[in-house]
Write a protein that holds these residues in place. Structure first.
Motif, short mmCIF file in Angstrom:
data_model
loop_
_atom_site.label_atom_id
_atom_site.label_comp_id
_atom_site.label_asym_id
_atom_site.label_seq_id
_atom_site.Cartn_x
_atom_site.Cartn_y
_atom_site.Cartn_z
N VAL A 42 0.86 -1.18 0.00
CA VAL A 42 0.00 0.00 0.00
C VAL A 42 0.90 1.23 0.00
O VAL A 42 1.67 1.45 0.94
N LEU A 44 1.95 5.07 0.24
CA LEU A 44 1.57 6.28 0.96
C LEU A 44 2.13 7.47 0.20
O LEU A 44 3.33 7.52 -0.07
N THR A 48 -2.04 13.69 -4.45
CA THR A 48 -3.29 12.97 -4.70
C THR A 48 -3.80 13.16 -6.13
O THR A 48 -4.94 12.85 -6.41
N ASP A 63 -2.32 -0.82 -3.79
CA ASP A 63 -3.31 0.23 -3.55
C ASP A 63 -2.58 1.45 -3.02
O ASP A 63 -1.38 1.41 -2.81
N LEU A 65 -2.85 5.03 -0.32
CA LEU A 65 -3.47 5.84 0.72
C LEU A 65 -2.85 7.23 0.67
O LEU A 65 -1.63 7.36 0.74
N VAL A 69 -2.42 10.01 6.73
CA VAL A 69 -3.28 8.85 6.95
C VAL A 69 -3.79 8.87 8.38
O VAL A 69 -3.19 9.49 9.26
N SER A 73 -8.44 4.63 8.27
CA SER A 73 -8.26 4.36 6.83
C SER A 73 -7.20 3.29 6.60
O SER A 73 -7.35 2.44 5.72
N VAL A 74 -6.13 3.29 7.39
CA VAL A 74 -5.11 2.25 7.27
C VAL A 74 -5.72 0.90 7.61
O VAL A 74 -5.53 -0.09 6.90
N LYS A 77 -8.05 -0.32 4.76
CA LYS A 77 -7.29 -0.72 3.57
C LYS A 77 -6.59 -2.05 3.81
O LYS A 77 -6.66 -2.95 2.96
#
Length: 99
Positions: A42, A44, A48, A63, A65, A69, A73-74, A77
């Protein structure tokens, strides 16, 4: 415990080797290693934009994030990917796939 791990939280901006290059190297290792399950990675990122999101996915991150964060949300996910792991037949990207 087999000494393994469930997932990697990979920051895009790191010294020496950035998260995109580290992800590519993990994917290349997986491609050379028989029976290696795909690592859940994932990314980071503080950026965005859709281009940045595509860059993360293009290098092989599972994915993304956006930073900053938060714990919820972590948790969401990681729970999603740990219980719905990526398909092992997914071809890892190559270094040429980086934008």
């Amino acid at each position: 415990a087999d000494g393994g791990f469930d997932a990697v939280l990979m920051d895009g901006c790191m010294p020496v080797m950035d998260g995109w290059e580290a992800t590519l190297r993990i994917r290349e290792w997986e491609a050379r290693t028989p029976h290696a399950p795909p690592t859940i990675i994932v990314g980071l990122t503080g950026a965005t934009s859709s281009d940045e999101m595509r860059r993360c996915l293009a290098c092989g991150m599972t994915d993304i994030l956006p930073k900053p964060v938060d714990r919820a949300s972590v948790s969401r996910k990681l729970r999603h990917w740990i219980f719905n792991p990526p398909h092992p037949a997914t071809a890892p990207p190559s270094a040429a796939s980086l934008p």
